[in-house]
Design a protein around this motif. Structure first.
Motif, PDB file in Angstrom:
ATOM      1  N   ASP A 186      -4.677   4.422  -9.135  1.00 35.37           N
ATOM      2  CA  ASP A 186      -4.663   4.760 -10.558  1.00 35.37           C
ATOM      3  C   ASP A 186      -3.426   5.566 -10.958  1.00 35.37           C
ATOM      4  O   ASP A 186      -2.956   5.467 -12.093  1.00 35.37           O
ATOM      5  CB  ASP A 186      -5.913   5.563 -10.926  1.00 35.37           C
ATOM      6  N   HIS A 187      -2.917   6.389 -10.021  1.00 32.73           N
ATOM      7  CA  HIS A 187      -1.778   7.267 -10.315  1.00 32.73           C
ATOM      8  C   HIS A 187      -0.747   7.159  -9.192  1.00 32.73           C
ATOM      9  O   HIS A 187      -0.493   8.133  -8.468  1.00 32.73           O
ATOM     10  CB  HIS A 187      -2.249   8.710 -10.465  1.00 32.73           C
ATOM     11  N   PRO A 188      -0.112   6.009  -9.036  1.00 30.34           N
ATOM     12  CA  PRO A 188       0.796   5.792  -7.901  1.00 30.34           C
ATOM     13  C   PRO A 188       2.074   6.623  -7.951  1.00 30.34           C
ATOM     14  O   PRO A 188       2.760   6.758  -6.929  1.00 30.34           O
ATOM     15  CB  PRO A 188       1.112   4.294  -7.985  1.00 30.34           C
ATOM     16  N   ARG A 189       2.391   7.192  -9.105  1.00 26.63           N
ATOM     17  CA  ARG A 189       3.618   7.977  -9.218  1.00 26.63           C
ATOM     18  C   ARG A 189       3.417   9.464  -8.918  1.00 26.63           C
ATOM     19  O   ARG A 189       4.376  10.219  -8.848  1.00 26.63           O
ATOM     20  CB  ARG A 189       4.211   7.835 -10.626  1.00 26.63           C
ATOM     21  N   LEU A 190       2.167   9.892  -8.752  1.00 31.68           N
ATOM     22  CA  LEU A 190       1.900  11.320  -8.605  1.00 31.68           C
ATOM     23  C   LEU A 190       2.165  11.835  -7.199  1.00 31.68           C
ATOM     24  O   LEU A 190       2.699  12.927  -7.011  1.00 31.68           O
ATOM     25  CB  LEU A 190       0.447  11.612  -9.002  1.00 31.68           C
ATOM     26  N   PHE A 191       1.806  11.047  -6.174  1.00 27.60           N
ATOM     27  CA  PHE A 191       1.803  11.564  -4.811  1.00 27.60           C
ATOM     28  C   PHE A 191       2.964  11.051  -3.967  1.00 27.60           C
ATOM     29  O   PHE A 191       3.350   9.880  -4.053  1.00 27.60           O
ATOM     30  CB  PHE A 191       0.479  11.218  -4.130  1.00 27.60           C
ATOM     31  N   SER A 192       3.469  11.956  -3.145  1.00 27.36           N
ATOM     32  CA  SER A 192       4.547  11.588  -2.228  1.00 27.36           C
ATOM     33  C   SER A 192       4.011  10.974  -0.947  1.00 27.36           C
ATOM     34  O   SER A 192       4.750  10.305  -0.219  1.00 27.36           O
ATOM     35  CB  SER A 192       5.387  12.826  -1.884  1.00 27.36           C
ATOM     36  N   SER A 193       2.739  11.179  -0.644  1.00 31.17           N
ATOM     37  CA  SER A 193       2.089  10.567   0.517  1.00 31.17           C
ATOM     38  C   SER A 193       0.587  10.699   0.362  1.00 31.17           C
ATOM     39  O   SER A 193       0.100  11.541  -0.402  1.00 31.17           O
ATOM     40  CB  SER A 193       2.547  11.216   1.831  1.00 31.17           C
ATOM     41  N   ALA A 194      -0.148   9.860   1.097  1.00 29.31           N
ATOM     42  CA  ALA A 194      -1.611   9.905   1.072  1.00 29.31           C
ATOM     43  C   ALA A 194      -2.132   9.702   2.486  1.00 29.31           C
ATOM     44  O   ALA A 194      -1.644   8.830   3.210  1.00 29.31           O
ATOM     45  CB  ALA A 194      -2.170   8.833   0.136  1.00 29.31           C
ATOM     46  N   ILE A 208      -2.740  -3.714  -4.371  1.00 29.82           N
ATOM     47  CA  ILE A 208      -1.702  -3.664  -3.347  1.00 29.82           C
ATOM     48  C   ILE A 208      -0.344  -3.286  -3.939  1.00 29.82           C
ATOM     49  O   ILE A 208       0.394  -2.495  -3.334  1.00 29.82           O
ATOM     50  CB  ILE A 208      -1.609  -5.009  -2.586  1.00 29.82           C
ATOM     51  N   PRO A 209       0.047  -3.812  -5.103  1.00 24.76           N
ATOM     52  CA  PRO A 209       1.342  -3.419  -5.673  1.00 24.76           C
ATOM     53  C   PRO A 209       1.475  -1.913  -5.900  1.00 24.76           C
ATOM     54  O   PRO A 209       2.587  -1.385  -5.865  1.00 24.76           O
ATOM     55  CB  PRO A 209       1.393  -4.193  -6.995  1.00 24.76           C
ATOM     56  N   GLN A 210       0.351  -1.217  -6.170  1.00 19.02           N
ATOM     57  CA  GLN A 210       0.418   0.240  -6.319  1.00 19.02           C
ATOM     58  C   GLN A 210       0.500   0.926  -4.954  1.00 19.02           C
ATOM     59  O   GLN A 210       1.253   1.874  -4.771  1.00 19.02           O
ATOM     60  CB  GLN A 210      -0.804   0.752  -7.081  1.00 19.02           C
ATOM     61  N   TYR A 211      -0.272   0.442  -3.987  1.00 28.55           N
ATOM     62  CA  TYR A 211      -0.312   1.077  -2.674  1.00 28.55           C
ATOM     63  C   TYR A 211       1.029   1.000  -1.942  1.00 28.55           C
ATOM     64  O   TYR A 211       1.397   1.910  -1.207  1.00 28.55           O
ATOM     65  CB  TYR A 211      -1.384   0.419  -1.795  1.00 28.55           C
ATOM     66  N   LYS A 212       1.746  -0.072  -2.140  1.00 25.77           N
ATOM     67  CA  LYS A 212       2.920  -0.300  -1.294  1.00 25.77           C
ATOM     68  C   LYS A 212       4.067   0.658  -1.597  1.00 25.77           C
ATOM     69  O   LYS A 212       5.012   0.739  -0.818  1.00 25.77           O
ATOM     70  CB  LYS A 212       3.395  -1.748  -1.414  1.00 25.77           C
ATOM     71  N   TYR A 213       3.974   1.393  -2.695  1.00 23.34           N
ATOM     72  CA  TYR A 213       5.044   2.332  -3.013  1.00 23.34           C
ATOM     73  C   TYR A 213       4.684   3.774  -2.653  1.00 23.34           C
ATOM     74  O   TYR A 213       5.422   4.693  -2.999  1.00 23.34           O
ATOM     75  CB  TYR A 213       5.395   2.241  -4.497  1.00 23.34           C
ATOM     76  N   VAL A 214       3.562   3.973  -1.981  1.00 17.90           N
ATOM     77  CA  VAL A 214       3.155   5.307  -1.538  1.00 17.90           C
ATOM     78  C   VAL A 214       3.071   5.312  -0.008  1.00 17.90           C
ATOM     79  O   VAL A 214       2.309   4.527   0.565  1.00 17.90           O
ATOM     80  CB  VAL A 214       1.785   5.711  -2.129  1.00 17.90           C
TER      81      VAL A 214
END
Length: 293
Positions: A186-194, A208-214
């Motif tokens: 939901d907020h892919p730009r907020l976190f530097s890692s998970a 998947i398009p959101q997950y791949k950038y975190v």
């Protein structure tokens, strides 16, 4: 006269804004909930000092208690916090699992146990993590409005304190890990890692398009049945297939309760400390290119 009045109004408004900005204080005392004198929640979109109902078996007094838009949360300042330090501090947001749902807004303490907060508190005290820790208490399941509130809280902390918005990591265990997957989608730009531990979110194919950038580090027990390893690995395979950066640790012979093992990984806290949104995102693990590629 009008000029003087306008100036006074501006100064008064500025004063109110300044006072509101000072709500978060590393010296705030812990106030125990008194049923005879319940606290009054602050106006919407303002953080207010809050109460706790003590329930953990360790000293959580360093985790200051606040509330924002109906979401109670605890904030742990860095050890020897220096607001004027040239290097800004990172942050880890901790999501608790589902077993601590259906509490009341006045609890704001017992969820720390199931968020693994003691291990993170020890990391701050021992010098393994030099940053902020924030743990929200969801009365019910973590959801979109709560995710939005957490993002706004992080922004307010950044305004008031020496926080590095490019180094905010997310961790959750069990149901909190499920919420971790949902949150970064939901907020892919907020976190530097998970770093989700023992949990995946169902229905993730379109995310998947959101997950791949975190950058993600996922932990799984071989004998876990919720989720099974194949469920976690299927999600990871989809992310990697689209170029994502996922680190996967499988603990052989272990079940669902792998949290403490994960916290003891030598790279657990360094992984989050060095994660930074300003780092270039490398897809498909390809960092070198030939002419014409």
């Amino acid at each position: 006269m009008k000029t003087i009045l306008l100036t006074a109004i501006i100064l008064f408004t500025t004063c109110i804004t300044y006072l509101q900005a000072q709500v978060l204080d590393p010296n705030d005392p812990i106030v125990v909930y008194d049923v005879e004198n319940p606290p009054v929640a602050p106006p919407r979109d303002q953080i207010g000092k809050w109460v706790i109902t003590p329930e953990v078996n360790w000293n959580s007094d360093n985790w200051k208690s606040y509330v924002y838009n109906g979401l109670a949360f605890r904030l742990r300042y860095p050890k020897n916090y220096n607001p004027n330090r040239s290097e800004e501090y990172p942050m880890i947001v901790l999501l608790h699992c589902y077993v601590f749902r259906n509490g009341t807004l006045y609890m704001n303490d017992r969820h720390l146990n199931n968020a693994g907060a003691k291990a993170f508190d020890d990391a701050v005290n021992d010098g393994d993590f030099d940053g902020f820790l924030m743990s929200p208490q969801a009365i019910n399941k973590f959801s979109g409005p709560i995710f939005q509130a957490i993002e706004e809280i992080v922004g307010i902390i950044d305004q008031e304190h020496n926080l590095d918005l490019n180094r905010v990591s997310l961790n959750g265990r069990s149901g909190g890990a499920v919420s971790t997957w949902d949150f970064i989608a939901d907020h892919p730009r907020l976190f530097s890692s998970a770093l989700p531990i023992s949990g995946v979110s169902p229905g993730t194919a379109d995310r998947i398009p959101q997950y791949k950038y975190v950058p993600i580090w996922s932990f799984q027990g071989e004998r876990d049945k919720g989720p099974y390893p194949y469920q976690t690995e299927a999600l990871i395979d989809q992310i990697v297939a689209q170029g994502g950066n996922v680190r996967y640790t499988l603990y052989l012979g272990k079940g669902h309760g792998i949290m403490d093992i994960a916290y003891r990984e030598d790279d657990f806290f360094p992984y989050m400390t060095r994660s930074n949104k300003t780092n270039p995102m490398v897809l498909y693990e390809q960092s070198e290119f030939c002419p014409g590629d």
